[in-house]
Design a protein around this motif. Structure first.
Motif, PDB file in Angstrom:
ATOM      1  N   PRO B  70       0.814  -1.212   0.000  1.00 10.66           N
ATOM      2  CA  PRO B  70       0.000   0.000   0.000  1.00 10.66           C
ATOM      3  C   PRO B  70       0.856   1.273   0.000  1.00 10.66           C
ATOM      4  CG  PRO B  70       0.048  -0.985   2.192  1.00 10.66           C
ATOM      5  CD  PRO B  70       0.754  -1.943   1.270  1.00 10.66           C
ATOM      6  N   HIS B  71       0.393   2.276  -0.706  1.00 17.67           N
ATOM      7  CA  HIS B  71       1.052   3.584  -0.692  1.00 17.67           C
ATOM      8  C   HIS B  71       0.072   4.628  -1.186  1.00 17.67           C
ATOM      9  CE1 HIS B  71       1.705   1.897  -4.716  1.00 17.67           C
ATOM     10  NE2 HIS B  71       1.767   3.137  -5.162  1.00 17.67           N
ATOM     11  N   ALA B  72       0.392   5.882  -0.970  1.00 18.15           N
ATOM     12  CA  ALA B  72      -0.435   6.968  -1.498  1.00 18.15           C
ATOM     13  C   ALA B  72       0.501   7.957  -2.197  1.00 18.15           C
ATOM     14  CB  ALA B  72      -1.242   7.613  -0.381  1.00 18.15           C
ATOM     15  N   ARG B  73      -0.003   9.166  -2.461  1.00 15.61           N
ATOM     16  CA  ARG B  73       0.783  10.116  -3.254  1.00 15.61           C
ATOM     17  C   ARG B  73       1.699  10.982  -2.374  1.00 15.61           C
ATOM     18  NH1 ARG B  73      -2.193  10.161  -8.147  1.00 15.61           N
ATOM     19  NH2 ARG B  73      -4.273   9.363  -7.765  1.00 15.61           N
ATOM     20  N   PRO B  74       2.751  11.541  -2.981  1.00 15.28           N
ATOM     21  CA  PRO B  74       3.637  12.434  -2.221  1.00 15.28           C
ATOM     22  C   PRO B  74       2.849  13.526  -1.474  1.00 15.28           C
ATOM     23  CG  PRO B  74       4.585  12.014  -4.381  1.00 15.28           C
ATOM     24  CD  PRO B  74       3.225  11.352  -4.366  1.00 15.28           C
ATOM     25  N   GLU B  75       1.845  14.096  -2.127  1.00 12.94           N
ATOM     26  CA  GLU B  75       1.103  15.209  -1.530  1.00 12.94           C
ATOM     27  C   GLU B  75       0.105  14.765  -0.463  1.00 12.94           C
ATOM     28  OE1 GLU B  75       1.188  14.300  -4.723  1.00 12.94           O
ATOM     29  OE2 GLU B  75      -0.772  14.479  -5.699  1.00 12.94           O
ATOM     30  N   ASP B  76       0.003  13.455  -0.223  1.00 13.29           N
ATOM     31  CA  ASP B  76      -0.906  12.954   0.810  1.00 13.29           C
ATOM     32  C   ASP B  76      -0.278  12.954   2.205  1.00 13.29           C
ATOM     33  OD1 ASP B  76      -3.083  12.464  -0.890  1.00 13.29           O
ATOM     34  OD2 ASP B  76      -2.212  10.579  -1.551  1.00 13.29           O
ATOM     35  N   GLY B  77       0.877  13.595   2.356  1.00 12.83           N
ATOM     36  CA  GLY B  77       1.462  13.705   3.686  1.00 12.83           C
ATOM     37  C   GLY B  77       2.824  13.047   3.838  1.00 12.83           C
ATOM     38  N   VAL B  78       3.604  12.967   2.736  1.00 11.93           N
ATOM     39  CA  VAL B  78       4.950  12.398   2.840  1.00 11.93           C
ATOM     40  C   VAL B  78       5.943  13.507   3.223  1.00 11.93           C
ATOM     41  CG1 VAL B  78       6.792  11.160   1.654  1.00 11.93           C
ATOM     42  CG2 VAL B  78       4.409  10.666   1.092  1.00 11.93           C
ATOM     43  N   LEU B  79       6.679  13.268   4.314  1.00  9.46           N
ATOM     44  CA  LEU B  79       7.678  14.222   4.782  1.00  9.46           C
ATOM     45  C   LEU B  79       9.064  13.829   4.277  1.00  9.46           C
ATOM     46  CD1 LEU B  79       6.368  14.407   8.464  1.00  9.46           C
ATOM     47  CD2 LEU B  79       5.939  16.067   6.641  1.00  9.46           C
ATOM     48  N   LEU B  80       9.329  12.528   4.296  1.00  4.57           N
ATOM     49  CA  LEU B  80      10.598  11.967   3.836  1.00  4.57           C
ATOM     50  C   LEU B  80      10.292  10.641   3.169  1.00  4.57           C
ATOM     51  CD1 LEU B  80      13.044  12.176   6.893  1.00  4.57           C
ATOM     52  CD2 LEU B  80      13.471  13.136   4.621  1.00  4.57           C
ATOM     53  N   THR B  81      11.033  10.275   2.130  1.00  7.58           N
ATOM     54  CA  THR B  81      10.846   8.972   1.510  1.00  7.58           C
ATOM     55  C   THR B  81      11.157   7.889   2.543  1.00  7.58           C
ATOM     56  OG1 THR B  81      11.274   9.743  -0.711  1.00  7.58           O
ATOM     57  CG2 THR B  81      11.716   7.418  -0.283  1.00  7.58           C
ATOM     58  N   GLY B  82      10.174   7.005   2.769  1.00  8.86           N
ATOM     59  CA  GLY B  82      10.379   5.989   3.792  1.00  8.86           C
ATOM     60  C   GLY B  82       9.579   4.727   3.525  1.00  8.86           C
ATOM     61  N   PHE B  83      10.043   3.622   4.100  1.00  2.00           N
ATOM     62  CA  PHE B  83       9.395   2.325   3.949  1.00  2.00           C
ATOM     63  C   PHE B  83       9.135   1.722   5.324  1.00  2.00           C
ATOM     64  CE2 PHE B  83      10.044   0.903  -0.614  1.00  2.00           C
ATOM     65  CZ  PHE B  83      10.535   2.108  -1.071  1.00  2.00           C
ATOM     66  N   ALA B  84       8.117   0.876   5.431  1.00  2.90           N
ATOM     67  CA  ALA B  84       7.866   0.100   6.649  1.00  2.90           C
ATOM     68  C   ALA B  84       7.299  -1.249   6.237  1.00  2.90           C
ATOM     69  CB  ALA B  84       6.901   0.832   7.570  1.00  2.90           C
ATOM     70  N   LEU B  85       7.616  -2.300   7.003  1.00  2.97           N
ATOM     71  CA  LEU B  85       7.151  -3.641   6.635  1.00  2.97           C
ATOM     72  C   LEU B  85       6.665  -4.394   7.870  1.00  2.97           C
ATOM     73  CD1 LEU B  85       8.699  -6.101   4.161  1.00  2.97           C
ATOM     74  CD2 LEU B  85       8.301  -6.903   6.473  1.00  2.97           C
ATOM     75  N   ILE B  86       5.488  -5.009   7.751  1.00  2.00           N
ATOM     76  CA  ILE B  86       5.018  -5.889   8.819  1.00  2.00           C
ATOM     77  C   ILE B  86       4.624  -7.239   8.226  1.00  2.00           C
ATOM     78  CG2 ILE B  86       4.195  -4.013  10.312  1.00  2.00           C
ATOM     79  CD1 ILE B  86       1.330  -4.640   9.412  1.00  2.00           C
ATOM     80  N   THR B  87       4.732  -8.282   9.064  1.00  3.17           N
ATOM     81  CA  THR B  87       4.164  -9.566   8.674  1.00  3.17           C
ATOM     82  C   THR B  87       2.939  -9.796   9.544  1.00  3.17           C
ATOM     83  OG1 THR B  87       5.649 -10.748  10.194  1.00  3.17           O
ATOM     84  CG2 THR B  87       6.354 -10.552   7.900  1.00  3.17           C
ATOM     85  N   LEU B  88       1.945 -10.475   8.981  1.00  3.58           N
ATOM     86  CA  LEU B  88       0.657 -10.653   9.655  1.00  3.58           C
ATOM     87  C   LEU B  88       0.431 -12.109  10.040  1.00  3.58           C
ATOM     88  CD1 LEU B  88      -1.613  -8.603   7.203  1.00  3.58           C
ATOM     89  CD2 LEU B  88      -0.545  -7.782   9.307  1.00  3.58           C
ATOM     90  N   ASP B  89      -0.090 -12.297  11.230  1.00  7.76           N
ATOM     91  CA  ASP B  89      -0.516 -13.623  11.663  1.00  7.76           C
ATOM     92  C   ASP B  89      -1.764 -13.443  12.508  1.00  7.76           C
ATOM     93  OD1 ASP B  89      -0.738 -16.270  12.262  1.00  7.76           O
ATOM     94  OD2 ASP B  89       0.894 -16.295  13.725  1.00  7.76           O
TER      95      ASP B  89
END
Lengths: 91, 154
Positions: B70-89
């Protein structure tokens, strides 16, 4: 040859697809311009092949270009097989 | 951080979580979005924007079997280019025709259309590697997740 890769915003999924396709075309020695587009701006663009995630199929009903739908966007083998078949089909 | 950050610098103990239990895809997006927000990559506008994008454009955010991006647009509130990852159980459904259920969720925010490309390329290589994907799925802790993603020399 012009290839468009499509997604909702034009820089995530479509960019990932473009990078993969550029690598495989280079390896195959095929000359083509691959451009990532967002769905909204793509309408009306003239390209030879349009590549998109399968879940986007319903948005591509009116496409005039050869449509390639990908199930697994990180599966290089699937992308290679489908892209090479599409290139062969339009030649 | 350089202008074109690499994935090893972006996915750290602060931006990964293993074995998260959620009620469904919306909560999964909220959880991974919170990591982006807490790390200072995005504002609180970004989570609703990612959810809206999936609702409006469909479940193609599920890019591969079990993997959503999932991601949205730069103008939707991005301050710095960044990534995050979770695994689901347990894994949850996003509504994808072919790739549900999802147990790996990678969210990112990009400040423009270029800065995130190096990291995106690295992520595509990780997700395209079955051994790495198995290790990511097997990870029980954030530390194990980082080893699965980046290798042992971290």
């Amino acid at each position: 040859m012009k290839i468009a890769t499509l997604c909702g915003m034009g820089f995530g999924t479509s960019m990932m697809l473009k990078l993969t396709i550029d690598d495989l075309l280079k390896a195959e020695g095929i000359e083509a311009e691959t451009i990532p587009w967002d769905l909204g701006s793509f309408k009306g663009q003239l390209v030879d092949i349009v590549v998109a995630p399968l879940d986007m199929k319903s948005h591509l009903k009116d496409a005039t270009a050869k449509v390639v739908l990908i199930n697994n966007l990180v599966d290089k083998a699937e992308i290679k097989t489908k892209i090479l078949a599409a290139i062969k089909a339009i030649k | 951080m350089t202008s074109t950050p690499v994935i090893a610098a972006l996915l750290t103990l602060d931006t990964v979580a293993a074995g998260v239990s959620t009620a469904g895809w919306e909560e999964a997006v909220e959880t991974v979005g919170k990591l982006l927000e807490q790390a200072g990559f995005t504002t609180d506008n970004y989570i609703p924007a990612m959810k809206r994008t999936i609702k409006e454009l469909g479940p193609y955010a599920v890019i591969a079997p079990g993997i959503a991006m999932p991601h949205a647009r730069p103008e939707d509130g991005v301050l710095l280019t960044g990534f995050a990852l979770i695994t689901l159980d347990p894994a949850v459904d996003f509504g994808s025709q072919v790739n549900d259920p999802v147990d790996i969720v990678l969210a990112f925010g990009a400040t423009d259309k270029q800065t995130h490309i190096k990291a995106l390329q690295e992520i595509a290589a990780i997700f395209g590697n079955q051994e790495k994907i198995s290790a990511i799925r097997a990870a029980q802790t954030s530390q194990e997740l980082l080893v699965a993603l980046h290798g042992l020399n971290q």
